[in-house]
Design a protein around this motif. Sequence first.
Motif, PDB file in Angstrom:
ATOM      1  N   GLY A 144       0.817  -1.219   0.000  1.00  0.00           N
ATOM      2  CA  GLY A 144       0.000   0.000   0.000  1.00  0.00           C
ATOM      3  C   GLY A 144       0.848   1.266   0.000  1.00  0.00           C
TER       4      GLY A 144
ATOM      5  N   SER B  45       0.791  -6.455   5.345  1.00  0.00           N
ATOM      6  CA  SER B  45      -0.403  -6.899   4.612  1.00  0.00           C
ATOM      7  C   SER B  45      -0.282  -8.369   4.239  1.00  0.00           C
ATOM      8  CB  SER B  45      -0.608  -6.059   3.355  1.00  0.00           C
ATOM      9  OG  SER B  45      -0.848  -4.706   3.680  1.00  0.00           O
ATOM     10  N   GLN B  90      -6.664  -2.873   3.289  1.00  0.00           N
ATOM     11  CA  GLN B  90      -5.934  -1.607   3.162  1.00  0.00           C
ATOM     12  C   GLN B  90      -6.517  -0.760   2.034  1.00  0.00           C
ATOM     13  OE1 GLN B  90      -1.637  -2.164   2.868  1.00  0.00           O
ATOM     14  NE2 GLN B  90      -1.240  -0.016   3.287  1.00  0.00           N
ATOM     15  N   ASP B 166      -6.294  -3.912   8.249  1.00  0.00           N
ATOM     16  CA  ASP B 166      -5.070  -3.426   7.596  1.00  0.00           C
ATOM     17  C   ASP B 166      -5.149  -1.906   7.453  1.00  0.00           C
ATOM     18  OD1 ASP B 166      -3.183  -4.866   4.788  1.00  0.00           O
ATOM     19  OD2 ASP B 166      -2.689  -3.287   6.236  1.00  0.00           O
TER      20      ASP B 166
END
Lengths: 220, 220
Positions: A144, B45, B90, B166
Amino acid sequence: ILQTKNLGKIYEMGEIKIPALKDINLDLKAGSFVALEGPSGSGKSTLLNICGLLDKQTTGELFFNDSNITDLTAKQITQIRRDKIGFIFQGFNLVPVMSVYDNVEYPLFLNNVSNKKRRLQTIDILKKVGVAEYAKHLPDKISGGQKQRVAIARALIKKPPLIIADEPTANLDTKTATDIIDLMHQMAAEYKTTFIIATHDKRMSQRCDKIIKLEDGALK
Amino acid sequence: ILQTKNLGKIYEMGEIKIPALKDINLDLKAGSFVALEGPSGSGKSTLLNICGLLDKQTTGELFFNDSNITDLTAKQITQIRRDKIGFIFQGFNLVPVMSVYDNVEYPLFLNNVSNKKRRLQTIDILKKVGVAEYAKHLPDKISGGQKQRVAIARALIKKPPLIIADEPTANLDTKTATDIIDLMHQMAAEYKTTFIIATHDKRMSQRCDKIIKLEDGALK
Ligand SMILES: Nc1ncnc2c1ncn2[C@@H]1O[C@H](COP(=O)(O)OP(=O)(O)OP(=O)(O)O)[C@@H](O)[C@H]1O
Ligand SMILES: Nc1ncnc2c1ncn2[C@@H]1O[C@H](COP(=O)(O)OP(=O)(O)OP(=O)(O)O)[C@@H](O)[C@H]1O
Ligand SMILES: [Mg+2]
Ligand SMILES: [Mg+2]
């Protein structure tokens, strides 16, 4: 470099009207490094989209470099957006079928930069945001915070006079966020870039020269 | 409730191997409220996806409620994931063609809950995360922080024994983030829910009972 007068935005969803911005008056000088703060839903992204010429206001006026945007043709607006504005989206908006490298290089194609120069500038900015080793990856094959930095690199690569950043450090740990903020300040110092940064991240806003606050679509 | 032994994950991209996790050993008791910290790209993640049964490890073992996941069929794993685990992604991963209401209600359909009960639970959780007024909106017609809260509501609605989050507060201002963290603690107290939360947000990690740190795919 950017001015708004009585700017308003109403989203229409069928019968329902959502007043996202009310009577916004801004006057930003070139080289400003400004934070835009406010609760979730207060209108930050909406205001940035209008300032970045991605969306049109419902009421009021917007001036970019002293020209009234309402007087320009769609073609002229697109030209300004491509040449003068770099945008870092809250959702990154990377092109899923292009590699990290191609995503970041893309704005330079619109500028007729030579192949060799394009390559140097792309590699340079990828290194500066710390994702050079992922150049060949597709966007869905990185983390991310790495996606966020690719979106940042893409906005910065042309060193445009105005950079609009929507929550640019939301997915970054403190060390990485600090590096990115340093990079933004270096650009501001070197190229007189204006930064407008929507953020609720104190690590970011405490390094801005000025903080503008929004609440329910209005300036506080 | 969750245990890993020598857990490793290597992503393969053609010839290139990326060791995202190395020799992870975890032992989490039911009711734990744990933060997972680490630099961007350190493997948070990846670890959450494996613990949430969304991805398979390359080496090592994973135990959920004392059963070794490697011994279970794909069908059994899917069943556990649906009944026992709530996941906050996320990137939010909301279904773009379903309204906010439908996105949040969806996990209850997999549970054969009565229509009336489903309605009450959906409205209740939407109110608790503060997005009830956007119930009919499509996900692309709300703000970033509102999308984040819809993703949170969807993970919490079934009150599953394990919730994996997340970066759940990345797009939230401090007041909204505080409300969400309060809500998570209320659930933990009331239903003995276990929370594993990847975050670089100090507002979040300072309210966790324990902090696990990752660096370059390994536990520090
Ligand atoms: N599908 C994938 N294929 C190949 N490599 C991947 C894939 N997903 C992640 N990676 C790589 O694995 C490493 C760990 O990624 P991960 O997403 O777990 O990091 P993270 O700790 O969540 O980072 P962030 O804080 O930026 O979200 C990163 O270097 C990333 O580039
Ligand atoms: N396309 C749209 N159609 C209808 N309403 C919208 C649309 N986009 C945003 N909104 C609404 O307008 C308001 C302002 O949204 P905006 O995205 O500008 O907020 P924000 O300050 O960026 O929030 P966040 O901090 O959560 O990102 C919100 O109440 C949102 O639900
Ligand atoms: Mg926003
Ligand atoms: Mg991550």
